[in-house]
Design a protein around this motif. Structure first.
Motif, PDB file in Angstrom:
ATOM      1  N   UNK A  54       0.757  -1.286  -0.020  1.00  0.00           N
ATOM      2  CA  UNK A  54      -0.126   0.077  -0.041  1.00  0.00           C
ATOM      3  C   UNK A  54       0.918   1.260   0.004  1.00  0.00           C
ATOM      4  N   UNK A  55       1.744   1.161   0.805  1.00  0.00           N
ATOM      5  CA  UNK A  55       2.825   2.468   0.930  1.00  0.00           C
ATOM      6  C   UNK A  55       3.499   2.615  -0.513  1.00  0.00           C
ATOM      7  N   UNK A  56       3.955   1.518  -1.073  1.00  0.00           N
ATOM      8  CA  UNK A  56       4.629   1.965  -2.357  1.00  0.00           C
ATOM      9  C   UNK A  56       3.773   2.220  -3.299  1.00  0.00           C
ATOM     10  N   UNK A  57       2.432   1.818  -3.365  1.00  0.00           N
ATOM     11  CA  UNK A  57       1.433   2.103  -4.483  1.00  0.00           C
ATOM     12  C   UNK A  57       1.187   3.507  -4.179  1.00  0.00           C
ATOM     13  N   UNK A  58       1.035   3.948  -3.058  1.00  0.00           N
ATOM     14  CA  UNK A  58       0.625   5.656  -2.968  1.00  0.00           C
ATOM     15  C   UNK A  58       1.930   6.258  -3.162  1.00  0.00           C
ATOM     16  N   UNK A  59       3.060   6.024  -2.668  1.00  0.00           N
ATOM     17  CA  UNK A  59       4.036   6.874  -3.038  1.00  0.00           C
ATOM     18  C   UNK A  59       4.520   6.739  -4.423  1.00  0.00           C
ATOM     19  N   UNK A  60       4.476   5.555  -5.039  1.00  0.00           N
ATOM     20  CA  UNK A  60       4.931   5.670  -6.491  1.00  0.00           C
ATOM     21  C   UNK A  60       4.014   6.261  -7.417  1.00  0.00           C
ATOM     22  N   UNK A  61       2.734   6.352  -7.189  1.00  0.00           N
ATOM     23  CA  UNK A  61       1.644   6.945  -7.783  1.00  0.00           C
ATOM     24  C   UNK A  61       1.927   8.316  -7.556  1.00  0.00           C
ATOM     25  N   UNK A  62       1.996   9.044  -6.226  1.00  0.00           N
ATOM     26  CA  UNK A  62       2.224  10.220  -6.303  1.00  0.00           C
ATOM     27  C   UNK A  62       3.444  10.732  -6.854  1.00  0.00           C
ATOM     28  N   UNK A  63       4.566   9.926  -7.065  1.00  0.00           N
ATOM     29  CA  UNK A  63       5.768  10.244  -7.516  1.00  0.00           C
ATOM     30  C   UNK A  63       5.679  10.221  -9.008  1.00  0.00           C
ATOM     31  N   UNK A  64       4.846   9.471  -9.607  1.00  0.00           N
ATOM     32  CA  UNK A  64       4.534   9.339 -11.035  1.00  0.00           C
ATOM     33  C   UNK A  64       3.812  10.834 -11.422  1.00  0.00           C
ATOM     34  N   UNK A  65       2.910  11.045 -10.611  1.00  0.00           N
ATOM     35  CA  UNK A  65       2.059  12.621 -10.969  1.00  0.00           C
ATOM     36  C   UNK A  65       3.165  13.814 -10.639  1.00  0.00           C
ATOM     37  N   UNK A  66       3.748  13.552  -9.529  1.00  0.00           N
ATOM     38  CA  UNK A  66       4.904  14.858  -9.444  1.00  0.00           C
ATOM     39  C   UNK A  66       5.911  14.807 -10.527  1.00  0.00           C
ATOM     40  N   UNK A  67       6.471  13.710 -11.127  1.00  0.00           N
ATOM     41  CA  UNK A  67       7.291  13.967 -12.031  1.00  0.00           C
ATOM     42  C   UNK A  67       6.617  14.263 -13.618  1.00  0.00           C
ATOM     43  N   UNK A  68       5.631  13.763 -13.659  1.00  0.00           N
ATOM     44  CA  UNK A  68       4.772  13.969 -14.836  1.00  0.00           C
ATOM     45  C   UNK A  68       4.582  15.571 -14.875  1.00  0.00           C
ATOM     46  N   UNK A  69       4.314  16.072 -13.860  1.00  0.00           N
ATOM     47  CA  UNK A  69       4.121  17.665 -13.519  1.00  0.00           C
ATOM     48  C   UNK A  69       5.089  18.520 -13.877  1.00  0.00           C
ATOM     49  N   UNK A  70       6.447  18.062 -13.865  1.00  0.00           N
ATOM     50  CA  UNK A  70       7.419  18.711 -13.901  1.00  0.00           C
ATOM     51  C   UNK A  70       8.170  18.256 -15.332  1.00  0.00           C
ATOM     52  N   UNK A  71       7.513  17.479 -16.128  1.00  0.00           N
ATOM     53  CA  UNK A  71       7.793  17.054 -17.474  1.00  0.00           C
ATOM     54  C   UNK A  71       9.060  16.015 -17.433  1.00  0.00           C
ATOM     55  N   UNK A  72       9.050  15.199 -16.496  1.00  0.00           N
ATOM     56  CA  UNK A  72      10.147  14.087 -16.441  1.00  0.00           C
ATOM     57  C   UNK A  72       9.208  12.555 -16.688  1.00  0.00           C
ATOM     58  N   UNK A  73       8.924  12.605 -18.154  1.00  0.00           N
ATOM     59  CA  UNK A  73       8.284  11.503 -18.586  1.00  0.00           C
ATOM     60  C   UNK A  73       8.608  10.155 -18.339  1.00  0.00           C
ATOM     61  N   UNK A  74      10.103   9.904 -18.625  1.00  0.00           N
ATOM     62  CA  UNK A  74      10.610   8.660 -18.319  1.00  0.00           C
ATOM     63  C   UNK A  74      10.644   8.488 -16.687  1.00  0.00           C
ATOM     64  N   UNK A  75      11.115   9.316 -15.785  1.00  0.00           N
ATOM     65  CA  UNK A  75      10.936   9.107 -14.407  1.00  0.00           C
ATOM     66  C   UNK A  75       9.463   8.734 -14.016  1.00  0.00           C
TER      67      UNK A  75
END
Length: 141
Positions: A54-75
């Motif tokens: 659960x922790x990894x799903x939430x953290x990695x999901x938030x990380x995917x959104x945060x990195x997408x918001x700053x234009x880091x598509x690969x990360x």
């Protein structure tokens, strides 16, 4: 205030993800000394896996959104992949652990061995993801 903290959100999600993965590795490895033969042992290990996924799903999901918001598509794609792996692993590994735990007795060596094997595979999968995140960080820098 929020605007000044926004650039740090992608970095923070990576740090938090590494903390969760490291915690799980350090927490689940010593549990291998348990025999896994009592319902309490199996329930505790299953609970640890559940919290971790659960922790990894939430953290990695938030990380995917945060990195997408700053234009880091690969990360962002990598983080989304980690969240997806955690989602699928949680469903498959925990369901199998539950089935084994419900049918397991203290003398049922085959089911105890299968449960321990699931424990090991969960740790191996975590280690592989942890290595992928670390290698991805090195390449991203």
């Amino acid at each position: 205030m929020l605007a000044t903290l926004a650039p740090f959100a992608p970095f923070a999600t990576i740090v938090i993800l590494l903390v969760w993965m490291g915690f799980f590795m350090c927490g689940s490895l010593p549990l291998m000394i348990l025999k896994h033969d009592t319902p309490l042992d199996a329930l505790f290990i299953r609970g640890l896996f559940d919290v971790y996924y659960k922790a990894v799903m939430v953290t990695a999901g938030a990380g995917a959104l945060a990195h997408a918001a700053v234009g880091r598509a690969v990360i962002a794609t990598g983080m989304a992949g980690i969240a997806l792996i955690a989602f699928v692993s949680r469903r498959s590994i925990l369901n199998r652990m539950d089935r084994l735990r419900d049918a397991m007795t203290a003398t049922d060596t085959a089911r105890i061995r299968q449960f321990r094997l699931l424990h090991v595979w969960g740790m191996v999968l975590n280690l592989a993801q942890l290595c992928a995140v670390c290698i991805g960080l090195v390449k991203a820098l």
